[in-house]
Every structure is written in C-alpha cells, then in structure tokens.
Design a protein around this motif. Structure first.
Motif, mmCIF file in Angstrom:
data_model
loop_
_atom_site.group_PDB
_atom_site.id
_atom_site.type_symbol
_atom_site.label_atom_id
_atom_site.label_comp_id
_atom_site.label_asym_id
_atom_site.label_seq_id
_atom_site.Cartn_x
_atom_site.Cartn_y
_atom_site.Cartn_z
ATOM 1 N N MET A 1 4.935 44.775 -27.566
ATOM 2 C CA MET A 1 5.290 44.081 -26.330
ATOM 3 C C MET A 1 4.728 42.664 -26.325
ATOM 4 N N GLY A 2 5.455 41.759 -25.703
ATOM 5 C CA GLY A 2 4.993 40.390 -25.563
ATOM 6 C C GLY A 2 5.602 39.426 -26.559
ATOM 7 N N ARG A 3 6.279 39.948 -27.600
ATOM 8 C CA ARG A 3 6.986 39.106 -28.583
ATOM 9 C C ARG A 3 6.083 38.018 -29.150
ATOM 10 N N GLY A 4 4.897 38.419 -29.663
ATOM 11 C CA GLY A 4 4.017 37.463 -30.318
ATOM 12 C C GLY A 4 2.802 37.077 -29.495
ATOM 13 N N SER A 5 2.903 37.084 -28.160
ATOM 14 C CA SER A 5 1.746 36.780 -27.326
ATOM 15 C C SER A 5 0.968 38.057 -27.061
ATOM 16 N N PHE A 6 -0.364 37.919 -27.054
ATOM 17 C CA PHE A 6 -1.234 39.087 -26.869
ATOM 18 C C PHE A 6 -2.027 38.885 -25.589
ATOM 19 N N GLY A 7 -1.522 39.473 -24.498
ATOM 20 C CA GLY A 7 -2.132 39.265 -23.193
ATOM 21 C C GLY A 7 -2.969 40.438 -22.727
ATOM 22 N N SER A 8 -3.270 40.424 -21.430
ATOM 23 C CA SER A 8 -4.143 41.453 -20.847
ATOM 24 C C SER A 8 -3.509 42.836 -20.917
ATOM 25 N N LEU B 1 -4.334 48.761 -25.853
ATOM 26 C CA LEU B 1 -5.181 49.048 -27.010
ATOM 27 C C LEU B 1 -6.414 49.859 -26.606
ATOM 28 N N LEU B 2 -7.010 49.497 -25.489
ATOM 29 C CA LEU B 2 -8.172 50.259 -24.988
ATOM 30 C C LEU B 2 -7.769 51.686 -24.634
ATOM 31 N N ALA B 3 -6.580 51.831 -24.027
ATOM 32 C CA ALA B 3 -6.079 53.167 -23.707
ATOM 33 C C ALA B 3 -5.864 53.981 -24.980
ATOM 34 N N ALA B 4 -5.367 53.323 -26.040
ATOM 35 C CA ALA B 4 -5.168 54.016 -27.312
ATOM 36 C C ALA B 4 -6.498 54.453 -27.914
ATOM 37 N N ALA B 5 -7.512 53.577 -27.851
ATOM 38 C CA ALA B 5 -8.834 53.926 -28.382
ATOM 39 C C ALA B 5 -9.430 55.109 -27.606
ATOM 40 N N PHE B 6 -9.287 55.082 -26.282
ATOM 41 C CA PHE B 6 -9.770 56.195 -25.446
ATOM 42 C C PHE B 6 -9.008 57.481 -25.777
#
Length: 501
Positions: free
Chosen positions: A254-261, A267-272
C-alpha cells in the motif's frame, strides 16, 4: 504410481491398518526402485499438475495489463482497480500454508480437485462480474483456488514420479510457472484488444476444466496414514497466520512507494501477530506449522534463501521498465518485449535444470544457481549505458537462468526428503517464502532504486539518475545473493555438526 485401493478388508481395524501401511510401503518402494522410467499414468498426472501451475501463474500476471481498461470500464481510480491484483495475491499469500496443511489432513487429491474447481468457477464469475467489487470478490475466490493449486501441486510431484526424477518434475513445474508469467501480459493484451477485458478471465475456464479432468483421472487416490487420520485442522493458527501475513503484505504494497504511518502500523501488527502465532502453535495439539521443523538447518536455510532470491528477482521487474524507457529511450512495446526475455529464459532453463539437479545433486546446483545470480547482478551493476539493450539483456539472462536453476534445485532438495504427511505444508511454506520475497522486493528494492536515483519521482527522473539507480540497486542485489551463499555454507556446517553429534 498405482492408486491405493480402498476396498481392502481385514479381520479387524488393526489388521486393516497394518495392511494399508504395508501396501503404502510397497507402493513407495516400487516408485523409488524405478528411477529411470516414469509410468504413462504419472505423465498424465504431471500434465494436470503442470496446467495447475500454468493457470495460477497466468492468473497472477494476466490482470495487470488490464488495469487501465478496467479503470475506464468501471469509472474507478487506479487505487480501486489495483485491488483486482491485490485480492488475488493476498488470498494466495495468506492461505497457501493452510491449504497445504489441510491437504495433508483431509487428502491432497480431494482438496486439489476442489481448488481447481473453485479456480475455474471463480474465473467465470470474474468474467461475468457486473461491478468492480464483485470482480474483486471473485478474484479473491480465484486466489484461494490458486493457493490450493500451488501448495498441493509441488507436494503431488514427489508422489507421482520416482524419487530419482524429482528434479525433472520440479523443473517442469518451474517451466510452466515461467510460461504462465511470461504469457500473461501478451495474451491479456491480445484478448483485450480483440474481444474485451472479460475474456482475460474467461479464457481460464476451458483450461480449468481440462486440468480438472486430467487431475481427476490420473492423480493417485489419497492414502491416509493413522497420524493424519487423528490430526485436526488448526483453526486458531490459520486465522492468526492469515491476519499476520495480510498485515505484512498490505504494509509492503500500500502507498505505491511511500511508507507512511499506516504502513508502520501494519508492520507492527504483523510483528505482534507473529508473536501470537508462535505462542498458539507451541500450545496447539495439532499445529498448522510444527515449530520443531525450523530446527532443521537445511529447511530453514532453503526457506530463507528462497525469500532472499525472490526479493532480488523482483528488482528486475521494479527497475527494468524505468531503465529501459527513461535511460535507453525504448517505446512501451519494446519495453514489454525486453522484459519478456527473463521469463522466457526461465522457461527454457527450468526443465534442463531439473535433469541436471537429478544427476549432479540438488545442493550442488543450488550453489551454482546462486553464483550465476550474483555474477549477473554484479555485471549489471557495472554495465555502462553505451552497451544499450544488449548490455541489459545479457546480465538479465544470466540472473534469470541462475534463478531457474536455484529454484528448481532448492525445491527438489526440500521436497525429496520431506515426510509424506508434511508434504503439503512444506510445499506451502516454500511457495510462501517465494511470495513474501516478491512482496518485500517490490517495496524494499523499489525504495533502494528511488533513493539511489536521488529523486522523489522516478517516472520523471533524468536518464543518468535512473542509470545510477539501476547500478546501485543491482549492487545491493549482488550483496543479498552473497548473503544467501553464506546461508548455504552455514546450513551445511550445522548439518554436519548435527550428524556428527
């Protein structure tokens, strides 16, 4: 391979069980004792499995070319129509391991037939969908069918051919996957221009019916051991893994290249989710993935290498179009033609690579494939623009050929020695590692390319900046492949130490 008979009778359940186990052992010995010849029934079964891989790969690549047409047809934005591709990829990524495990429990033949039928029916629904969101829902269903087909096809390959021919079978499946990937954009373009966008989905229906007929007639009947009979499907683990993988995949795409909040939160949800999944699997009586499997250094190394190598391969798809159009000044038609060289080389290399792996050993050929990829990446990172198209195609051909050799040999090494009741889930894990590598590569290698090009918008960057970005990206790629070679060496050292203990 002769199908297992369900009509055996014993004086009691224990005698019947012993008789079934004895029959299965005799059949396995019969397969392994004839490494030079593949029975005609097995050839037809392999034809059905090959079509399964072709269809699932075609489903991945054929829709991309239709996105502009679909945006017009449904009066939708690009962000909306990209879910036609994302829904398919997410379904495969989140469910492929679960599909493999379910096949181990209820029977791979039964589930594969259901997966082919679902894929075929969903293809028809995609072609007839009156609205965008119904099309996206049908694509998700098609992705579920593809997940089953991908996970179980590789598992079945080890059952339908003699053990000495496993590499050849894996090479054939690799060839069909590459053909499906290469054929998608060109076939999609022809169907859209000659008929309509609906034809790109409907074309899979007759192929799906043919695949279903071949699989139904020639795949061996399921043989369930006492262990799989007692196993239960891990619903909690399946849900946790699916949600975790979905969060990671969305964070990367998601975001097409931009890495936002939002990406960071996902990513944090995936780690959890990983933490919850590991805890759930450690407590489950019949886990989706036995965590003890990762104590096997060979399997862990194979999965890690597969993810790394796929990350590098995605760089060719991310960087290639911009370098060819912005730096070399090629028209769109020629860009597509040059990009098709990679899949074509993979299609031509995979089958011979399988035969070579059977002859010289899968582990040795895994190293050969990685060395070729590292060499090709290094050459591409030093290629001057004055060499033009030839300077790009030659290293790409080396990288892609190396990838085909690696993928075939790596899959052969894993699937040749896996326990029969774990073939489905291990096959799913191999496919998952590849998918996660591709998803990660799209984001990470795309970010490396953008940073190396020193521009906020690669589509308007100067030709020299794009060329610099390409060289640095493939220098990073060569480092990643060297790291994969280090994993090979480390895995072998651990295996030797374990065997000596």
């Amino acid at each position: 391979m002769s199908p297992h008979s369900d009509s055996s009778h014993g004086d009691g359940p224990h005698q019947q069980q012993e008789q079934e186990q004895e029959e299965q052992q005799q059949q396995d010995e019969a397969i392994d004792s004839s490494p030079e010849r593949t029975p005609s029934g097995a050839r037809w079964a392999l034809a059905g499995l090959s079509l399964s891989i072709l269809l699932s790969s075609l489903g991945t690549s054929i829709a991309n070319v239709a996105l502009p047409t679909l945006a017009q047809a449904f009066s939708a934005s690009f962000q909306q129509v990209q879910w036609i591709v994302l829904a398919y990829l997410l379904a495969i990524t989140t469910l492929i391991v679960s599909a493999g495990r379910l096949g181990d429990i209820i029977g791979r033949r039964r589930l594969l037939l259901a997966g082919i039928a679902l894929f075929t029916a969903a293809s028809v629904l995609c072609g007839l969908a009156p609205t965008l969101w119904l099309l996206i829902a049908a694509r998700a269903a098609q992705g579920l069918g593809a997940a089953i087909m991908m996970a179980l096809t590789m598992a079945f390959a080890g059952e339908t051919v003699p053990k000495g021919k496993t590499g050849s079978a894996m090479g054939l499946l690799g060839t069909m996957s590459a053909i499906g990937t290469a054929l998608g954009p060109s076939l999609g373009g022809v169907l859209i221009s000659g008929l309509s966008w609906r034809a790109i989905f409907l074309v899979s229906a007759p192929l799906g019916i043919l695949t279903l007929v071949l699989a139904h007639r020639h795949l061996p009947v399921d043989r369930r051991s006492p262990e799989t009979g007692r196993a239960r499907f891990d619903h909690v683990g399946t849900l946790l893994l699916a949600l975790t993988l979905a969060a990671y995949a969305l964070a990367m795409t998601m975001g097409r290249g931009s890495f936002g909040s939002l990406n960071i939160a996902l990513l944090l949800a995936a780690a959890f989710g990983i933490g919850l999944f590991v805890r759930a699997e450690a407590r489950a009586a019949s886990p989706l993935i036995r965590l003890a499997m990762f104590r096997d250094p060979a399997l862990s190394a194979s999965l890690a290498m597969s993810a790394l190598v796929s990350t590098v391969m995605m760089a060719t798809l991310v960087v290639g179009p911009f370098y060819l159009s912005r730096t070399l000044g090629l028209a769109e038609a020629f860009v597509g033609l040059v990009l098709s060289v990679g899949p074509l080389v993979a299609a031509l290399t995979s089958a011979p690579a399988g035969r070579v792996a059977d002859r010289f050993g899968a582990q040795r050929m895994t190293v050969v494939g990685l060395i070729a990829m590292a060499a090709g990446s290094l050459i591409l990172s030093m290629t001057p623009t004055t060499l033009g198209i030839a300077g790009y195609i030659a290293p790409i051909a080396v990288i892609t050929a190396g990838y085909a050799v690696f993928q075939t040999a790596n899959n052969t090494a894993v699937m040749a020695d896996v326990r029969p009741d774990q073939r489905g889930v291990v096959s799913g894990m191999l496919n998952l590692s590849r998918n996660l590598g591709l998803i990660t590569g799209a984001s990470v290698m795309g970010a490396v390319f953008a940073l190396a090009s020193a521009t906020s918008d690669v589509t308007t960057a100067r030709p020299e900046a794009v060329a610099t970005g390409m060289r640095i990206t493939f220098a990073v790629a060569s480092v990643l492949i060297v790291f994969a070679l280090g994993i090979v060496a480390g895995g072998r050292a651990l295996s030797r130490r374990d065997s000596s203990d």
